[in-house]
Design a protein around this motif. Structure first.
Motif, PDB file in Angstrom:
ATOM      1  N   UNK A 158      -5.808  13.376 -16.670  1.00  0.00           N
ATOM      2  CA  UNK A 158      -4.616  13.108 -15.864  1.00  0.00           C
ATOM      3  C   UNK A 158      -4.772  13.835 -14.542  1.00  0.00           C
ATOM      4  N   UNK A 159      -5.599  13.259 -13.708  1.00  0.00           N
ATOM      5  CA  UNK A 159      -5.882  13.957 -12.458  1.00  0.00           C
ATOM      6  C   UNK A 159      -4.644  14.057 -11.576  1.00  0.00           C
ATOM      7  N   UNK A 160      -3.766  13.034 -11.670  1.00  0.00           N
ATOM      8  CA  UNK A 160      -2.557  13.041 -10.851  1.00  0.00           C
ATOM      9  C   UNK A 160      -2.900  13.450  -9.418  1.00  0.00           C
ATOM     10  N   UNK A 161      -3.989  12.886  -8.907  1.00  0.00           N
ATOM     11  CA  UNK A 161      -4.540  13.270  -7.615  1.00  0.00           C
ATOM     12  C   UNK A 161      -3.676  12.719  -6.478  1.00  0.00           C
ATOM     13  N   UNK A 162      -2.970  13.617  -5.785  1.00  0.00           N
ATOM     14  CA  UNK A 162      -2.057  13.162  -4.740  1.00  0.00           C
ATOM     15  C   UNK A 162      -2.803  12.666  -3.508  1.00  0.00           C
ATOM     16  N   UNK A 163      -4.096  12.981  -3.386  1.00  0.00           N
ATOM     17  CA  UNK A 163      -4.871  12.433  -2.274  1.00  0.00           C
ATOM     18  C   UNK A 163      -4.886  10.920  -2.288  1.00  0.00           C
ATOM     19  N   UNK A 164      -4.737  10.327  -3.474  1.00  0.00           N
ATOM     20  CA  UNK A 164      -4.691   8.863  -3.563  1.00  0.00           C
ATOM     21  C   UNK A 164      -3.425   8.294  -2.940  1.00  0.00           C
ATOM     22  N   UNK A 165      -2.425   9.131  -2.728  1.00  0.00           N
ATOM     23  CA  UNK A 165      -1.221   8.663  -2.052  1.00  0.00           C
ATOM     24  C   UNK A 165      -1.530   8.161  -0.643  1.00  0.00           C
ATOM     25  N   UNK A 166      -2.606   8.681  -0.022  1.00  0.00           N
ATOM     26  CA  UNK A 166      -2.982   8.212   1.312  1.00  0.00           C
ATOM     27  C   UNK A 166      -3.305   6.725   1.293  1.00  0.00           C
ATOM     28  N   UNK A 167      -3.945   6.262   0.214  1.00  0.00           N
ATOM     29  CA  UNK A 167      -4.253   4.841   0.087  1.00  0.00           C
ATOM     30  C   UNK A 167      -3.042   4.060  -0.394  1.00  0.00           C
ATOM     31  N   UNK A 168      -2.339   4.601  -1.382  1.00  0.00           N
ATOM     32  CA  UNK A 168      -1.147   3.910  -1.880  1.00  0.00           C
ATOM     33  C   UNK A 168      -0.141   3.687  -0.753  1.00  0.00           C
ATOM     34  N   UNK A 169      -0.024   4.686   0.144  1.00  0.00           N
ATOM     35  CA  UNK A 169       0.929   4.557   1.244  1.00  0.00           C
ATOM     36  C   UNK A 169       0.585   3.373   2.145  1.00  0.00           C
ATOM     37  N   UNK A 170      -0.717   3.135   2.358  1.00  0.00           N
ATOM     38  CA  UNK A 170      -1.124   1.987   3.178  1.00  0.00           C
ATOM     39  C   UNK A 170      -0.591   0.695   2.566  1.00  0.00           C
ATOM     40  N   UNK A 171      -0.798   0.522   1.259  1.00  0.00           N
ATOM     41  CA  UNK A 171      -0.320  -0.678   0.592  1.00  0.00           C
ATOM     42  C   UNK A 171       1.189  -0.769   0.572  1.00  0.00           C
ATOM     43  N   UNK A 172       1.862   0.344   0.284  1.00  0.00           N
ATOM     44  CA  UNK A 172       3.320   0.345   0.228  1.00  0.00           C
ATOM     45  C   UNK A 172       3.929   0.054   1.602  1.00  0.00           C
ATOM     46  N   UNK A 173       3.319   0.566   2.650  1.00  0.00           N
ATOM     47  CA  UNK A 173       3.856   0.343   3.995  1.00  0.00           C
ATOM     48  C   UNK A 173       3.686  -1.107   4.425  1.00  0.00           C
ATOM     49  N   UNK A 174       2.525  -1.716   4.122  1.00  0.00           N
ATOM     50  CA  UNK A 174       2.341  -3.136   4.422  1.00  0.00           C
ATOM     51  C   UNK A 174       3.363  -3.971   3.657  1.00  0.00           C
ATOM     52  N   UNK A 175       3.625  -3.574   2.420  1.00  0.00           N
ATOM     53  CA  UNK A 175       4.603  -4.297   1.607  1.00  0.00           C
ATOM     54  C   UNK A 175       6.015  -4.115   2.167  1.00  0.00           C
ATOM     55  N   UNK A 176       6.375  -2.881   2.527  1.00  0.00           N
ATOM     56  CA  UNK A 176       7.714  -2.609   3.043  1.00  0.00           C
ATOM     57  C   UNK A 176       7.981  -3.365   4.338  1.00  0.00           C
ATOM     58  N   UNK A 177       6.929  -3.575   5.139  1.00  0.00           N
ATOM     59  CA  UNK A 177       7.104  -4.349   6.370  1.00  0.00           C
ATOM     60  C   UNK A 177       7.516  -5.789   6.064  1.00  0.00           C
ATOM     61  N   UNK A 178       7.136  -6.250   4.882  1.00  0.00           N
ATOM     62  CA  UNK A 178       7.496  -7.618   4.481  1.00  0.00           C
ATOM     63  C   UNK A 178       8.861  -7.685   3.806  1.00  0.00           C
TER      64      UNK A 178
END
Length: 360
Positions: free
Chosen positions: A121-141
């Motif tokens: 369970x790495x729960x690696x918050x560094x991956x949030x940098x990538x997740x944020x890209x996807x979430x932001x593109x989605x939120x724009x829609x």
């Protein structure tokens, strides 16, 4: 080096040996200690059979390394701890493999129990940098989001909108914890977040959610961090403190069987599911079942999935040919609109989010 186990290796052990050697290529630059240990383990069948005791979907090098690290964190006077940068202020630089083999022999039963019963369970918050890209593109829609993180562990990536980000000088957010993600290749600034998405509700789903106030569970989270990477330890501890302040809700449940109920628990906002390095633990058939469950939900409501997974470990996601064999992590956005599914790959990057390269 002479192998501890001289009897003919089973096909299972031969496969694990290759996994360890492949792991060296991933860890050599940022985790040299694990690279050295992986070479030694690959030559020691007796240690490989410890990992072979893990369930098939968890039979990965990181499972064994986390188990060993957990033992050392609980017992810092163990001789092997002298080689771990996070456990020794004057760490040794000579060959650590003999001490590793001795530990694995003496504590074999304990290590087997850990690899059998624990999930990395790495729960690696560094991956949030990538997740944020996807979430932001989605939120724009679609506007405000209702966020469900599957495989949430302690729920740290549910804090995606509370971190501060630096994408090679492109800054967004104002949180106390800064995540840095380099851009390799074409810069594509129009794909980077210009603002944090509005998240109106958030929920985590995990078979065994981690309670941030439980020392043993927190120790396992720390054990899953590679010892050569003190920045990740510091970020983990800061994020755990942040999670304790915000107390995102975590549900104990199965990623497939309890998915529909978890989505139904979300509040207002467009429902978006995120996964990051969790679907590999489901196995290929489990991955196909997960996508069927998402399809079933998407037939009756608008829904999205932002995932950051390794294609070579998640064949059940039917990756496009150009990325299907990569051992990097790939950011992918699935959308269900009017009952129809579309998807696109957006970027590939480091498994812990240190850099990305655009694919879109």
């Amino acid at each position: 080096m002479r192998r501890i186990e001289e009897s003919p290796a089973t096909p299972e052990v031969i496969e694990l040996r290759q996994q360890l050697l492949d792991f060296v290529a991933v860890t050599d630059s940022r985790a040299p200690l694990y690279a050295r240990l992986a070479v030694g383990i690959a030559e020691a069948d007796e240690v490989l059979t410890i990992l072979a005791a893990a369930p098939q979907t968890k039979r990965l090098p990181v499972t064994l390394f986390a188990a060993i690290h957990d033992v050392l964190l609980a017992n810092p006077d163990e001789p092997l701890a002298d080689w771990y940068p996070n456990l020794s202020s004057s760490r040794r630089s000579d060959d650590p493999v003999p001490a590793l083999l001795e530990l694995c022999s003496r504590r074999r039963a304990e290590l087997i129990e850990l690899v059998r019963t624990r999930t990395p369970q790495t729960n690696e918050i560094g991956r949030s940098s990538l997740l944020l890209v996807g979430l932001s593109l989605l939120a724009a829609e679609v506007g405000p989001l209702a966020h469900l993180d599957v495989g949430a562990s302690a729920g740290l990536n549910l804090l995606v909108d509370r971190f501060r980000y630096d994408y090679d000088g492109h800054h967004v957010g104002a949180g106390q914890i800064e995540l840095r993600c380099g851009i390799r290749g074409e810069s594509r600034p129009e794909l980077l977040p210009s603002a944090l998405p509005v998240i109106t509700s958030r929920l985590g789903l995990d078979l065994n959610p981690v309670e941030a106030s439980d020392p043993e569970q927190v120790r396992w989270l720390e054990a899953c961090v590679w010892p050569d990477q003190p920045d990740r330890f510091e970020r983990l501890r800061l994020a755990l403190a942040e999670a304790a302040k915000h107390k995102a809700r975590l549900l104990a449940g199965d990623a497939i069987d309890d998915l529909e109920a978890a989505v139904a628990e979300l509040g207002p906002g467009h429902p978006v599911v995120t996964t990051s390095w969790v679907l590999n633990y489901l196995g290929e058939e489990g991955q196909r079942r997960f996508m069927k469950a998402m399809d079933a939900l998407g037939r009756h409501r608008e829904l999205s999935l932002v995932c950051y997974e390794a294609p070579n470990l998640t064949p059940g996601l039917d990756w496009p040919t150009e990325v299907a064999e990569t051992d990097l992590s790939v950011l992918r956005l699935f959308s269900w609109r009017d009952g129809r599914r579309t998807d696109e790959v957006i970027a590939k990057g480091h498994p812990h989010g240190y850099w990305l390269t655009w694919l879109r």
